[in-house]
Design an enzyme around this catalytic site. Structure first.
Site, short mmCIF file in Angstrom:
data_model
loop_
_atom_site.label_atom_id
_atom_site.label_comp_id
_atom_site.label_asym_id
_atom_site.label_seq_id
_atom_site.Cartn_x
_atom_site.Cartn_y
_atom_site.Cartn_z
N ALA A 126 -13.50 25.62 7.34
CA ALA A 126 -13.67 24.17 7.12
C ALA A 126 -13.08 23.69 5.80
CB ALA A 126 -15.16 23.82 7.16
N GLY A 128 -10.09 24.72 4.84
CA GLY A 128 -8.67 25.05 4.96
C GLY A 128 -7.80 23.86 5.30
N ASP A 129 -6.51 24.14 5.35
CA ASP A 129 -5.49 23.12 5.58
C ASP A 129 -5.57 22.50 6.98
OD1 ASP A 129 -2.78 21.95 4.88
OD2 ASP A 129 -2.29 23.08 6.69
N LEU A 130 -5.80 23.32 7.98
CA LEU A 130 -5.82 22.81 9.35
C LEU A 130 -6.99 21.85 9.56
CD1 LEU A 130 -4.34 23.14 12.12
CD2 LEU A 130 -6.19 24.67 12.75
N ASP A 152 -19.80 34.12 4.60
CA ASP A 152 -18.68 35.07 4.69
C ASP A 152 -18.70 35.67 6.08
OD1 ASP A 152 -16.89 37.19 4.61
OD2 ASP A 152 -17.26 37.56 2.48
N ASP A 184 -2.53 26.01 21.95
CA ASP A 184 -1.12 25.83 21.67
C ASP A 184 -0.99 24.32 21.58
OD1 ASP A 184 1.61 25.16 21.97
OD2 ASP A 184 1.98 27.18 22.71
N HIS A 185 -0.89 23.80 20.35
CA HIS A 185 -1.07 22.35 20.23
C HIS A 185 0.05 21.57 20.94
CE1 HIS A 185 1.67 22.63 16.72
NE2 HIS A 185 1.85 21.34 16.86
N HIS A 224 5.06 27.66 21.57
CA HIS A 224 5.42 26.29 21.95
C HIS A 224 6.66 26.24 22.87
CE1 HIS A 224 2.63 25.66 18.81
NE2 HIS A 224 3.47 25.63 17.81
N LYS A 281 13.87 25.45 10.89
CA LYS A 281 13.35 24.66 9.77
C LYS A 281 14.55 24.17 8.95
CE LYS A 281 8.78 26.29 9.72
NZ LYS A 281 7.89 25.27 10.24
N1 LIG Z 1 -2.34 24.74 8.83
C1 LIG Z 1 -1.65 24.51 9.93
O1 LIG Z 1 -0.90 23.53 10.06
C2 LIG Z 1 -1.75 25.42 11.09
C3 LIG Z 1 -2.60 26.51 11.06
N2 LIG Z 1 -2.72 27.31 12.14
C4 LIG Z 1 -3.61 28.46 12.13
O2 LIG Z 1 -4.95 28.05 11.82
C5 LIG Z 1 -5.62 29.03 11.09
C6 LIG Z 1 -6.12 28.42 9.77
O3 LIG Z 1 -5.00 27.93 9.06
P1 LIG Z 1 -5.13 27.14 7.69
O4 LIG Z 1 -6.23 26.14 7.74
O5 LIG Z 1 -3.76 26.66 7.38
O6 LIG Z 1 -5.50 28.30 6.67
P2 LIG Z 1 -6.08 28.17 5.20
O7 LIG Z 1 -5.66 29.38 4.48
O8 LIG Z 1 -5.77 26.85 4.60
O9 LIG Z 1 -7.65 28.22 5.41
C7 LIG Z 1 -8.33 29.39 5.77
C8 LIG Z 1 -9.81 29.10 5.85
O10 LIG Z 1 -10.49 30.31 6.15
C9 LIG Z 1 -11.61 30.45 5.26
N3 LIG Z 1 -11.89 31.88 5.09
C10 LIG Z 1 -11.02 32.84 4.71
N4 LIG Z 1 -11.65 34.04 4.65
C11 LIG Z 1 -12.93 33.82 5.01
C12 LIG Z 1 -14.07 34.65 5.15
N5 LIG Z 1 -14.02 35.95 4.90
N6 LIG Z 1 -15.23 34.08 5.54
C13 LIG Z 1 -15.30 32.75 5.79
N7 LIG Z 1 -14.26 31.93 5.69
C14 LIG Z 1 -13.08 32.44 5.31
C15 LIG Z 1 -11.12 29.76 3.99
O11 LIG Z 1 -12.17 29.29 3.19
P3 LIG Z 1 -12.76 30.04 1.90
O12 LIG Z 1 -11.59 30.52 1.11
O13 LIG Z 1 -13.57 28.99 1.24
O14 LIG Z 1 -13.58 31.13 2.45
C16 LIG Z 1 -10.40 28.55 4.58
O15 LIG Z 1 -11.33 27.54 4.89
C17 LIG Z 1 -4.62 30.17 10.92
O16 LIG Z 1 -4.78 31.08 11.97
C18 LIG Z 1 -3.28 29.48 11.06
O17 LIG Z 1 -2.26 30.34 11.48
C19 LIG Z 1 -2.04 27.06 13.30
C20 LIG Z 1 -1.18 25.98 13.40
C21 LIG Z 1 -0.94 25.10 12.30
O1 LIG Z 2 2.68 25.69 15.19
C1 LIG Z 2 3.49 25.24 14.41
O2 LIG Z 2 3.98 24.01 14.65
C2 LIG Z 2 4.54 23.24 13.58
C3 LIG Z 2 5.33 22.09 14.24
O3 LIG Z 2 4.43 21.30 14.96
P1 LIG Z 2 4.73 19.75 15.24
O4 LIG Z 2 3.59 19.30 16.06
O5 LIG Z 2 4.79 19.11 13.89
O6 LIG Z 2 6.05 19.68 15.91
C4 LIG Z 2 5.45 24.07 12.70
O7 LIG Z 2 5.83 23.31 11.57
C5 LIG Z 2 4.70 25.30 12.24
O8 LIG Z 2 5.58 26.14 11.50
C6 LIG Z 2 4.14 26.07 13.40
O9 LIG Z 2 3.25 27.08 12.92
#
Ligand SMILES: NC(=O)C1=CN([C@@H]2O[C@H](COP(=O)(O)OP(=O)(O)OC[C@H]3O[C@@H](n4cnc5c(N)ncnc54)[C@H](OP(=O)(O)O)[C@@H]3O)[C@@H](O)[C@H]2O)C=CC1
Ligand SMILES: O=C1O[C@H](COP(=O)(O)O)[C@@H](O)[C@H](O)[C@H]1O
Length: 518
Positions: free
Chosen positions: A22, A24-26, A98, A190-191, A253, A354
């Site tokens: 929660a 994280g970036d996604l 954790d 798979d978004h 995708h 890219k």
């Molecule tokens: N970001 C994107 O645009 C996309 C992401 N994804 C996938 O989504 C997933 C998440 O990506 P993203 O949000 O970018 O990753 P981030 O690295 O930004 O976030 C990871 C999250 O996991 C938590 N975390 C890590 N280790 C633990 C642990 N041991 N226990 C509990 N929480 C943990 C972190 O919080 P904390 O450090 O506070 O524990 C953080 O909230 C990945 O599999 C990524 O490949 C897929 C498509 C697009």
């Molecule tokens: O899953 C992924 O998709 C994005 C591209 O998604 P879009 O919806 O913006 O077209 C890509 O940038 C990323 O590398 C990949 O992990």
């Protein structure tokens, strides 16, 4: 509890949403805004709670403030949403946990019961794993061991990509998940499958009398799928350098879009029937038999320094968290064959990269040319008919036909008839994540990937990756901001074709008939 799998009767049900990752970036960019949109549209019901989970400490107030910032930043908040926001925010809680400690999950189990009582939630639980894939197994075991799956309603798990690194690692991951969840409880994201125009492919194909009969090797010359991105690897260099374009975009995708184009009509519009047809396409992909065959049919490249729109751009090897000697591909293009009766002899060209000049996802269906010995074709260089499906950022379709140039000289010109959906409907189209979360909570897995699809896609991709691992000599370079290596053009030129310009690239001399007011 028996799951309702009939999409006709599925409606949103109250549930607790557990957002692992929660902080994280996604979560920030996609999941919080999607939940808010669903709430705004009345698709969440009032019987819901969201528990944000990650290791770092946060109070509920801090967490709600993070959620608020994300919704404002990602354009889901309007000035008159304040009251709605206050009601929505009351449903959000945060718990520091954790993944690797089961005690935290026992505590989470107690919190869940409290939230279910507070919001009158009927015991349904949706676990969204926005986490690194290495954590999918441990989190599943701890959900089970911590008692989270002993609920009155359904339990479902939503898994983010990447689902493995290759077939063996994906198999291992799946084995772990299967010890805890049944296949119908696993929703692999798979978004791209959540995108409006990807879902529209079926309608365009199966609801139009002038496409369906032509959708085969008698009438289609080739299919082109382009997923071009202007961004580099941004702050995901660490992940991307181990993955590369083939695994990041190709395995999922691109092959998923290919299956939507190539599948047979399902007997019913039910999730399982559609996925049955998609997996048959993946099984029909011709695997490259040798490394030479891979090199003949697949081009890979990495971006070097370059520029776009007057801005200097770093090369891939200079990006943060990327090995300065990296041989990871940031671009690939491939000629793919689908060995079945419908598609025998029709090449599917796919490409992604890219730091290309424009951001666009497009599918071009190029129809076979008119016979050259009759009528107009003798006198004019007739362009082939095209059906172009624009997936994003522009959404819509256009068809390119030949028509008479007005006037007396009897010449022929290409005319494009365009339906620009995004120009008409604009931002009202639901975002992919919004649609997919809604589907998961309704139990509709049509637009999620089933294990056999994932496995089959890895099998195809692994053959390419294996050949690439043997020798890096074919890795080419392209300047950031360019259209990739020339070898990708040669792939088509050898067959007498070329890549059609995508949206934003120079259009050849086409007259546009549009609904977009342009
Ligand atoms: N970001 C994107 O645009 C996309 C992401 N994804 C996938 O989504 C997933 C998440 O990506 P993203 O949000 O970018 O990753 P981030 O690295 O930004 O976030 C990871 C999250 O996991 C938590 N975390 C890590 N280790 C633990 C642990 N041991 N226990 C509990 N929480 C943990 C972190 O919080 P904390 O450090 O506070 O524990 C953080 O909230 C990945 O599999 C990524 O490949 C897929 C498509 C697009
Ligand atoms: O899953 C992924 O998709 C994005 C591209 O998604 P879009 O919806 O913006 O077209 C890509 O940038 C990323 O590398 C990949 O992990």
């Amino acid at each position: 509890m028996e799951q309702n799998t009939n999409p006709e009767t599925l409606s949103p049900q109250g549930a607790v949403y557990y957002l692992f990752g929660a902080t994280g970036d996604l979560a920030k960019r996609k999941l919080f805004p999607a939940l808010f949109s669903l709430y705004k549209e009345g698709k969440l019901s009032e019987k819901f709670a969201v528990v944000g989970l990650a290791r770092r400490p946060r109070t509920n107030e801090q967490f709600r403030s993070d959620v608020y910032d994300s919704i404002v930043e990602f354009c889901r908040y309007k000035a008159d949403d304040a009251e709605l926001w206050n009601r929505f925010a009351e449903h959000f809680e945060y718990m520091s946990l954790d993944i690797n400690t089961v005690d935290g999950f026992r505590e989470l189990s107690k919190l869940s019961e409290q939230l279910e009582a507070k919001f009158d939630i009927p015991g349904n639980r949706l676990f969204y794993l926005a986490l690194a894939p290495a954590l999918f197994g441990p989190v599943s075991f701890n959900l089970r061991d911590g008692g989270l799956l002993e609920c009155k309603g359904w339990s479902r798990v939503v898994i983010e990509k990447p689902f493995g690194y290759d077939l063996p690692s994906a198999q291992k991951l799946n084995d772990q998940l299967s010890q805890v969840f049944k296949e119908e409880e696993i929703f692999r994201i798979d978004h791209y499958l959540g995108k409006e125009m990807v879902q529209n492919i079926q309608v365009i194909r199966f609801a139009n009398a002038f496409f369906e009969p032509l959708w085969n090797n008698n009438h289609i010359a080739n299919v082109q799928i382009t997923l071009s991105e202007t961004v580099g690897v941004e702050d995901r260099g660490g992940y991307y350098d181990k993955s590369g374009a083939l695994r990041d975009m190709g395995q999922n995708h691109m092959l998923q879009m290919l299956t939507m184009i190539a599948m047979e009509p399902p007997s019913r519009l039910h999730g399982e029937d559609i996925r049955d047809e998609k997996v048959k396409v993946l099984r029909s992909l011709r695997n490259y038999k040798s490394s030479d065959e891979v090199r003949e049919n697949v081009v890979r490249a990495q971006y070097s320094e370059g520029s776009a729109r007057g801005k200097e751009l770093a090369g891939y090897r200079q990006e943060d968290s990327v090995n300065p000697e990296s041989t990871t591909e940031t671009y690939f293009a491939a000629k793919v064959a689908v060995d079945n009766f419908r598609w025998a002899g029709v090449p599917f060209y796919i490409r992604t990269g890219k730091r290309l000049p424009v951001k666009t996802t497009e599918v071009v269906i190029e129809f076979k040319s008119m016979p050259q010995n009759v009528l107009f074709a003798q006198r004019h260089d007739l362009a082939p008919n095209l059906l172009v499906i624009r997936v994003n950022p522009m959404e819509g379709i256009y068809i390119k036909v030949n028509a008479k140039t007005p006037g007396a000289d009897n010449s022929v010109q290409p005319v494009a008839m365009e339906f620009c959906q995004s120009c008409q409907i604009g931002l009202n189209t639901p975002e992919a994540y919004e649609r997919l979360i809604h589907d998961a909570v309704r139990g509709d897995s049509t637009y999620f990937t089933r294990w056999d699809e994932v496995a089959q896609a890895w099998e195809f991709v692994d053959k390419i990756a294996q050949a690439w691992g043997e020798d890096k000599k074919d890795l080419q370079s392209y300047p950031a901001g360019s259209w990739g290596p020339e070898a990708a053009d040669k792939l088509l030129a050898e067959d007498g074709f070329h890549w059609w310009p995508v949206n934003g690239q120079d259009e050849d001399k086409v007259i546009w008939i549009t609904n977009s007011g342009k």
